[in-house]
Design a protein around this motif. Structure first.
Motif, mmCIF file in Angstrom:
data_model
loop_
_atom_site.group_PDB
_atom_site.id
_atom_site.type_symbol
_atom_site.label_atom_id
_atom_site.label_comp_id
_atom_site.label_asym_id
_atom_site.label_seq_id
_atom_site.Cartn_x
_atom_site.Cartn_y
_atom_site.Cartn_z
ATOM 1 N N GLU A 208 0.834 -1.210 0.000
ATOM 2 C CA GLU A 208 0.000 0.000 0.000
ATOM 3 C C GLU A 208 0.865 1.255 0.000
ATOM 4 O O GLU A 208 0.574 2.226 -0.706
ATOM 5 C CB GLU A 208 -0.918 -0.014 1.217
ATOM 6 N N LYS A 209 1.961 1.237 0.749
ATOM 7 C CA LYS A 209 2.861 2.390 0.795
ATOM 8 C C LYS A 209 3.538 2.611 -0.561
ATOM 9 O O LYS A 209 3.653 3.752 -1.038
ATOM 10 C CB LYS A 209 3.924 2.192 1.879
ATOM 11 N N ASN A 210 3.960 1.537 -1.195
ATOM 12 C CA ASN A 210 4.569 1.663 -2.529
ATOM 13 C C ASN A 210 3.576 2.238 -3.534
ATOM 14 O O ASN A 210 3.925 3.079 -4.364
ATOM 15 C CB ASN A 210 5.074 0.302 -3.008
ATOM 16 N N VAL A 211 2.329 1.767 -3.464
ATOM 17 C CA VAL A 211 1.279 2.291 -4.346
ATOM 18 C C VAL A 211 1.107 3.787 -4.147
ATOM 19 O O VAL A 211 1.005 4.565 -5.107
ATOM 20 C CB VAL A 211 -0.057 1.549 -4.095
ATOM 21 N N SER A 212 1.109 4.205 -2.874
ATOM 22 C CA SER A 212 0.924 5.617 -2.556
ATOM 23 C C SER A 212 2.142 6.448 -2.961
ATOM 24 O O SER A 212 2.007 7.489 -3.604
ATOM 25 C CB SER A 212 0.656 5.761 -1.055
ATOM 26 N N HIS B 213 -4.332 -4.992 -8.924
ATOM 27 C CA HIS B 213 -3.986 -5.499 -10.250
ATOM 28 C C HIS B 213 -2.469 -5.654 -10.270
ATOM 29 O O HIS B 213 -1.731 -4.677 -10.305
ATOM 30 C CB HIS B 213 -4.450 -4.506 -11.323
ATOM 31 N N ILE B 214 -2.010 -6.901 -10.250
ATOM 32 C CA ILE B 214 -0.595 -7.157 -10.031
ATOM 33 C C ILE B 214 0.303 -6.623 -11.143
ATOM 34 O O ILE B 214 1.370 -6.055 -10.881
ATOM 35 C CB ILE B 214 -0.342 -8.671 -9.801
ATOM 36 N N LEU B 215 -0.099 -6.764 -12.407
ATOM 37 C CA LEU B 215 0.777 -6.299 -13.486
ATOM 38 C C LEU B 215 0.870 -4.784 -13.530
ATOM 39 O O LEU B 215 1.925 -4.223 -13.843
ATOM 40 C CB LEU B 215 0.301 -6.858 -14.827
ATOM 41 N N HIS B 216 -0.229 -4.091 -13.194
ATOM 42 C CA HIS B 216 -0.161 -2.630 -13.121
ATOM 43 C C HIS B 216 0.721 -2.192 -11.949
ATOM 44 O O HIS B 216 1.434 -1.175 -12.049
ATOM 45 C CB HIS B 216 -1.572 -2.034 -12.991
ATOM 46 N N TYR B 217 0.691 -2.951 -10.877
ATOM 47 C CA TYR B 217 1.588 -2.670 -9.740
ATOM 48 C C TYR B 217 3.047 -2.846 -10.160
ATOM 49 O O TYR B 217 3.897 -1.978 -9.880
ATOM 50 C CB TYR B 217 1.239 -3.602 -8.586
ATOM 51 N N LEU B 218 3.362 -3.932 -10.863
ATOM 52 C CA LEU B 218 4.742 -4.153 -11.308
ATOM 53 C C LEU B 218 5.190 -3.073 -12.290
ATOM 54 O O LEU B 218 6.356 -2.654 -12.282
ATOM 55 C CB LEU B 218 4.872 -5.524 -11.967
ATOM 56 N N GLN B 219 4.261 -2.617 -13.122
ATOM 57 C CA GLN B 219 4.565 -1.531 -14.053
ATOM 58 C C GLN B 219 5.046 -0.296 -13.277
ATOM 59 O O GLN B 219 6.051 0.326 -13.632
ATOM 60 C CB GLN B 219 3.300 -1.199 -14.846
ATOM 61 N N GLY B 220 4.305 0.039 -12.214
ATOM 62 C CA GLY B 220 4.677 1.188 -11.392
ATOM 63 C C GLY B 220 5.987 0.984 -10.661
ATOM 64 O O GLY B 220 6.811 1.914 -10.561
ATOM 65 N N LEU B 221 6.210 -0.224 -10.133
ATOM 66 C CA LEU B 221 7.477 -0.513 -9.455
ATOM 67 C C LEU B 221 8.653 -0.405 -10.423
ATOM 68 O O LEU B 221 9.702 0.156 -10.079
ATOM 69 C CB LEU B 221 7.453 -1.930 -8.864
ATOM 70 N N ILE C 116 0.794 4.619 -8.029
ATOM 71 C CA ILE C 116 0.528 3.539 -8.986
ATOM 72 C C ILE C 116 -0.977 3.324 -9.109
ATOM 73 O O ILE C 116 -1.673 3.089 -8.115
ATOM 74 C CB ILE C 116 1.210 2.233 -8.529
ATOM 75 N N ASP C 117 -1.467 3.368 -10.321
ATOM 76 C CA ASP C 117 -2.881 3.113 -10.602
ATOM 77 C C ASP C 117 -3.062 1.608 -10.825
ATOM 78 O O ASP C 117 -2.926 1.112 -11.949
ATOM 79 C CB ASP C 117 -3.321 3.903 -11.837
ATOM 80 N N CYS C 118 -3.348 0.865 -9.746
ATOM 81 C CA CYS C 118 -3.425 -0.601 -9.853
ATOM 82 C C CYS C 118 -4.645 -1.150 -9.111
ATOM 83 O O CYS C 118 -4.650 -2.315 -8.699
ATOM 84 C CB CYS C 118 -2.141 -1.242 -9.324
ATOM 85 N N ASN C 119 -5.657 -0.330 -8.929
ATOM 86 C CA ASN C 119 -6.903 -0.766 -8.284
ATOM 87 C C ASN C 119 -6.677 -1.339 -6.883
ATOM 88 O O ASN C 119 -7.396 -2.248 -6.459
ATOM 89 C CB ASN C 119 -7.633 -1.825 -9.129
ATOM 90 N N PHE C 120 -5.694 -0.822 -6.175
ATOM 91 C CA PHE C 120 -5.484 -1.304 -4.796
ATOM 92 C C PHE C 120 -6.704 -0.948 -3.951
ATOM 93 O O PHE C 120 -7.160 0.189 -3.954
ATOM 94 C CB PHE C 120 -4.228 -0.661 -4.195
#
Length: 526
Positions: free
Chosen positions: A120-124, A191-199, A128-132
């Motif tokens: 969640e912190k990485n998304v923030s 959405h795991i692939l969108h998360y990896l895209q952001g990472l 990252i737009d990953c539907n968290f």
């Protein structure tokens, strides 16, 4: 929806013939191929959630990091997950209490909870737009299980410090008002692939290097050979689902299972975003008792996607139960419609590989016998959180900090209380070598239709054969180059799978899953 790129076939973008929703809805995440020798502080092998999370954490701490992936980012097992983020583990907390003790079970709960927070912190931080989403999860009894086990698990989760509650109904499922469940509050999904895209973007922004279509060989304490270039490093992290740097040690501690997934549309608003799991088939022949797991993902303005998984079996051993891969999807669909009758036509189906440690906790830390080679494996069906925990433990270790969870997940640990389960799994593995003397499933190649494969006996040889859609024939040694088991044909994913340690090979003999490091040997036949 971003379509698959025409210039790649599914075998190049994922480890199987079927394409998951995550991969189908994400543009391929590709970087340059290696074109020179590299010197770096940390070499990370594997471009899934484990490798990318480790890279991002080390780069934030000032380390020079290079990551290599033999396919594309997320093209391995990360891209074939169902992306539950939960501290509700595959194996019960009362089992962890009994095996490791109450304090260790508490640490396990704390680590998985912290992993969700880390994601969640990485998304923030990276926007990252990953539907968290934070969601609740609901554990309910499989018909073969006993009601007292739900009470037992509730008590164990409370001992472990988790936010749980016993309910006299299961929210949102058919006839759920007649069944009890254990609620796990404040879990999550994404959405795991969108998360990896952001990472990946975050890694590059911090100066990290990523190479795709970059196969690492000859992994040593000094680095690895990647596409014939020398990649030298002070520390090496092998984050490849099943360690490709190890011949035997870790593969006697964990066992590969194949799990199946279907996904279909449901009208928006019919179901809440939630996680659902049953407790698993207590009567199963498999040590890792197969269970069902369900969640919802946003699809478009009118529909959500219901994603349901289960019907597991040991990799390469679907025939042990006389249930084909296609029948497993049918069984999964029947089960899903029983609880979620609003499910419309099935839009996606795929399968994935799960590494089941004999004591239910992942192996994350220094590879046994090595001082600067680290591994992340043993996802036990909780790959998203286990991988993130591994990244947290290993980044701390490389930076010189003692992580409070490192002993719990130490790859060198020995757990005596699981000796019976270990004996069953080891016996199953040993029995697979009888395939050397067993009759083959083909009498001659004329039996093969296009798009099908099988195993043929020729004297003392076992030959893996596949007939391509242009009617051409491909043939390879059926002997897995890892430790000599005979591979079996997986007609669903169009792959040759090793029933001993879970290595998998595409229909053209190329290794797609370790622990095997090399391809099946090509054979010329008439």
């Amino acid at each position: 929806m971003a379509p698959l790129h025409d210039k790649f076939d599914s075998g190049n973008i994922t480890s199987g013939d079927n394409v998951s929703f995550w991969i189908d809805s994400t543009a391929i995440i590709a970087f340059d191929k290696p074109n020179r020798n590299i010197e770096t502080d940390v070499l990370i092998i594997g471009g899934g959630i484990a490798g990318l999370t480790t890279a991002y954490k080390l780069l934030k701490a000032g380390k020079k990091v290079t990551l290599v992936e033999d396919g594309f980012i997320g093209s391995g097992e990360t891209g074939r997950t169902t992306a539950h983020l939960t501290a509700a583990l595959d194996d019960r907390y009362y089992f962890l209490e009994d095996t490791f003790g109450r304090e260790a079970a508490k640490l396990a709960a704390e680590s998985h909870t912290a992993a969700i927070d880390e994601i969640e912190k990485n998304v923030s931080d990276l926007n990252i737009d990953c539907n968290f989403k934070r969601v609740n999860g609901y554990l309910f009894l499989h018909p073969s299980d006993d009601e007292k086990n739900l009470q037992k698990e509730f008590k164990a989760t409370q001992n472990a410090g988790l936010n749980t509650g016993l309910l006299d109904h299961i929210p949102a499922i058919m006839n759920g008002d007649k069944l009890n469940c254990l609620a796990f509050y404040n879990q999550a999904q994404f959405h795991i692939l969108h998360y990896l895209q952001g990472l990946a973007q975050g890694i590059v922004a911090l100066g990290g290097q990523i190479f795709t279509e970059a196969r690492a060989d000859k992994i040593t304490k000094d680095g690895a050979v990647v596409n014939d270039f020398a990649f030298s490093a002070k520390d090496i992290v092998v984050a490849t689902n099943s360690p490709v740097n190890d011949t035997l040690t870790m593969h006697t501690k964990q066992f590969a299972y194949r799990t199946y997934v279907i996904a279909g549309k449901v009208p928006k608003g019919k179901l809440p975003y939630s996680l659902w799991w049953d407790t698993g088939d207590a009567d199963s022949k498999w040590v890792s008792q197969p269970y069902h797991y369900v969640r919802l993902e946003s699809f478009d303005e009118q529909y959500d996607l219901l994603i349901s998984g289960g019907e597991d079996h040991k990799t390469g051993q679907a025939d042990e139960e006389g249930i084909s891969e296609s029948q497993r999807y049918e069984r999964l669909e029947t089960w899903t419609r029983n609880y979620f009758p609003m499910l419309e036509d099935i839009t996606y189906k795929w399968s994935g590989q799960v590494m089941e440690p004999v004591d239910s906790l992942g192996f994350m830390g220094k590879n046994p016998g090595d001082d600067n080679i680290y591994i992340i494996t043993g996802d036990s069906g909780n790959g998203m959180t286990h991988a993130t925990i591994g990244a947290m433990i290993i980044s701390d270790s490389i930076l010189g900090f003692k992580n409070k969870w490192e002993d719990l997940y130490n790859p060198s640990r020995i757990t005596l209380k699981t000796a019976i389960d270990f004996a069953k799994e080891a016996g199953n593995m040993a029995a697979q070598y009888l395939d050397w003397i067993a009759a083959s499933d083909l009498k001659n190649v004329a039996e093969l239709t296009t798009g099908e494969g099988g195993i043929l006996s020729s004297g003392l040889k076992k030959i893996a054969v596949y007939r391509d859609y242009d009617n051409s024939l491909r043939a390879f040694s059926a002997v897995c180059p890892h430790l000599g088991c005979i591979v079996n044909w997986n007609n669903d994913e169009k792959s040759f799978d090793c029933p001993c340690h879970g290595s998998r090979f595409s229909c053209d003999g190329v290794v797609t899953n370790g622990p095997a490091k090399t391809n099946l040997s090509q054979i010329h036949i008439k």
